[in-house]
Design an enzyme around this catalytic site. Structure first.
Site, mmCIF file in Angstrom:
data_model
loop_
_atom_site.group_PDB
_atom_site.id
_atom_site.type_symbol
_atom_site.label_atom_id
_atom_site.label_comp_id
_atom_site.label_asym_id
_atom_site.label_seq_id
_atom_site.Cartn_x
_atom_site.Cartn_y
_atom_site.Cartn_z
ATOM 1 C CB VAL A 105 -27.704 -32.617 -36.348
ATOM 2 C CG1 VAL A 105 -26.504 -31.823 -35.849
ATOM 3 C CG2 VAL A 105 -28.000 -32.269 -37.814
ATOM 4 C CG HIS A 121 -21.307 -30.728 -34.571
ATOM 5 N ND1 HIS A 121 -20.697 -31.029 -35.766
ATOM 6 C CD2 HIS A 121 -20.305 -30.267 -33.762
ATOM 7 C CE1 HIS A 121 -19.395 -30.760 -35.699
ATOM 8 N NE2 HIS A 121 -19.129 -30.309 -34.485
ATOM 9 C CB CYS A 153 -41.766 -20.715 -26.682
ATOM 10 S SG CYS A 153 -41.814 -21.564 -25.116
ATOM 11 C CB SER A 195 -13.995 -33.837 -44.484
ATOM 12 O OG SER A 195 -14.666 -32.923 -43.639
ATOM 13 C CG ASN A 219 -13.594 -40.642 -45.803
ATOM 14 O OD1 ASN A 219 -14.092 -40.488 -46.920
ATOM 15 N ND2 ASN A 219 -13.605 -39.700 -44.886
ATOM 16 C CD GLU A 221 -12.296 -37.558 -50.817
ATOM 17 O OE1 GLU A 221 -12.277 -37.727 -52.039
ATOM 18 O OE2 GLU A 221 -12.537 -36.464 -50.275
HETATM 19 P P1 OAD Z 1 -18.095 -33.611 -44.589
HETATM 20 O O1 OAD Z 1 -19.141 -33.400 -45.644
HETATM 21 O O2 OAD Z 1 -17.092 -32.543 -44.387
HETATM 22 O O3 OAD Z 1 -17.297 -34.964 -44.893
HETATM 23 C C1 OAD Z 1 -17.975 -36.157 -45.222
HETATM 24 C C2 OAD Z 1 -16.915 -37.233 -45.410
HETATM 25 O O4 OAD Z 1 -17.583 -38.453 -45.651
HETATM 26 C C3 OAD Z 1 -15.972 -36.989 -46.584
HETATM 27 O O5 OAD Z 1 -14.626 -37.167 -46.125
HETATM 28 C C4 OAD Z 1 -16.358 -38.060 -47.603
HETATM 29 O O6 OAD Z 1 -15.227 -38.540 -48.327
HETATM 30 C C5 OAD Z 1 -16.895 -39.149 -46.698
HETATM 31 N N1 OAD Z 1 -17.884 -40.058 -47.289
HETATM 32 C C6 OAD Z 1 -18.840 -39.784 -48.210
HETATM 33 N N2 OAD Z 1 -19.595 -40.880 -48.457
HETATM 34 C C7 OAD Z 1 -19.106 -41.877 -47.649
HETATM 35 C C8 OAD Z 1 -19.458 -43.244 -47.415
HETATM 36 N N3 OAD Z 1 -20.478 -43.825 -48.056
HETATM 37 N N4 OAD Z 1 -18.722 -43.952 -46.524
HETATM 38 C C9 OAD Z 1 -17.681 -43.375 -45.864
HETATM 39 N N5 OAD Z 1 -17.311 -42.100 -46.040
HETATM 40 C C10 OAD Z 1 -18.006 -41.356 -46.916
HETATM 41 O O7 OAD Z 1 -18.891 -33.958 -43.234
HETATM 42 P P2 OAD Z 1 -18.342 -33.932 -41.723
HETATM 43 O O8 OAD Z 1 -16.933 -34.328 -41.653
HETATM 44 O O9 OAD Z 1 -19.341 -34.680 -40.921
HETATM 45 O O10 OAD Z 1 -21.013 -29.073 -38.583
HETATM 46 O O11 OAD Z 1 -18.477 -32.390 -41.400
HETATM 47 C C11 OAD Z 1 -18.211 -31.946 -40.095
HETATM 48 C C12 OAD Z 1 -19.107 -30.803 -39.735
HETATM 49 O O12 OAD Z 1 -19.055 -29.794 -40.748
HETATM 50 C C13 OAD Z 1 -20.581 -31.144 -39.665
HETATM 51 O O13 OAD Z 1 -20.963 -31.753 -38.454
HETATM 52 C C14 OAD Z 1 -21.216 -29.788 -39.811
HETATM 53 C C15 OAD Z 1 -20.380 -29.212 -40.933
HETATM 54 O O14 OAD Z 1 -20.265 -27.832 -40.946
HETATM 55 C C16 OAD Z 1 -21.987 -28.322 -38.063
HETATM 56 O O15 OAD Z 1 -23.057 -28.180 -38.638
HETATM 57 C C17 OAD Z 1 -21.662 -27.716 -36.751
#
Ligand code: OAD
Length: 260
Positions: A105, A121, A153, A195, A219, A221
């Protein structure tokens, strides 16, 4: 590409691709200084989502929720896009049919210059009135009137909320539609810095794979869906993506020269 963390196969597939879909998550913005959600020190290790990121919490305590989002918005607007965001802009310029689907976001893809962005999102730069739906959007670098305590608003006095998807809410239907159509068309899919535990976003790379795309994740990992993809490229996206895009575009140029 000896020495690179990605395969020759991925480079070639990307070089030949006419239709590419990319899914990004918080990891792509980590190198811009924005905390991820689930890593050690991530947002959900410090805050309980149920206290902040849902409509009941907002109605019960709008000052707290608005204040928290005001702070996240400040962090996002002060952050700068990193080489990972920029590499995706370069790639988009070369691919006929390119769709960038993001769970983030933070608005960094748009600020980097990506054009065909699908925000699953929402976007923290926008907000709207929960009563009359009037929207409040940040213009360029100028920020909208601050969402200070109990911001209301200008038209009807209703509470203003950030235009982000909260727990228990549906994702925007048009964004889902665009995302899955793009996934079905793609010959290559990159899943970057996510993730892959939040659905339906995590289904995008899986849908692409089911429809015959070559799917790689980038990623630090392996993600939750790594075993179902063609390739996991381990490394930071700000490092890996510029190399991958360079390699693919060079291979594309050689292929075009050979063909002419
Ligand atoms: P996460 O915090 O769940 O995952 C972040 C991922 O990025 C992990 O798998 C890390 O290993 C990886 N990571 C960290 N640093 C990195 C780098 N420099 N290069 C590549 N990868 C890296 O975040 P999201 O998967 O985005 O939703 O989470 C999904 C949703 O969960 C978000 O959009 C949010 C949250 O609840 C809402 O707010 C609706």
């Amino acid at each position: 590409m000896q020495g690179e963390p990605f395969s020759d196969e991925l480079t070639k597939r990307l070089a030949r691709a006419r239709s590419v879909v990319v899914l990004t998550g918080a990891g792509i913005s980590a190198e811009s200084g924005i905390a991820t959600f689930r890593d050690a020190g991530g947002i959900w290790s410090k805050f309980r989502p149920e206290e902040l990121a849902n409509v009941e919490a907002f109605l019960a305590n709008p000052d707290l929720v608005q204040g928290w989002y005001r702070e996240r918005k400040r962090i996002a607007s002060e952050a700068q896009p990193n080489p990972g965001h920029e590499a995706l802009v370069t790639l988009e310029a070369e691919i006929e049919d390119f769709t960038l689907i993001t769970q983030n976001v933070d608005n960094l893809h748009r600020r980097a210059g990506s054009r065909n962005v699908v925000e699953l999102h929402g976007n923290i730069a926008r907000s709207y009135c929960i009563d009359c739906n009037a929207s409040y959007e940040e213009q360029g670098e100028q920020s909208e009137p601050d969402l200070n305590a109990a911001a209301r608003c200008e038209d009807c006095g209703g509470l203003i909320r950030p235009d982000v998807v909260w727990f228990g809410e549906l994702l925007p239907a048009d964004a889902i539609e665009q995302a899955f159509q793009a996934a079905r068309r793609a010959s290559v899919c990159l899943s970057i810095g996510t993730s892959a535990v939040v659905y339906p976003a995590a289904d995008v790379p899986l849908a692409a794979r089911t429809n015959g795309a070559y799917v790689a994740e980038i990623n630090v990992e392996p993600s939750a869906i790594a075993a179902m993809l063609n390739e996991t490229v381990l490394g930071r996206s700000g490092k890996v993506l510029p190399c991958l895009v360079d390699a693919a575009l060079q291979a594309r140029q050689s292929m075009n020269q050979q063909a002419s």
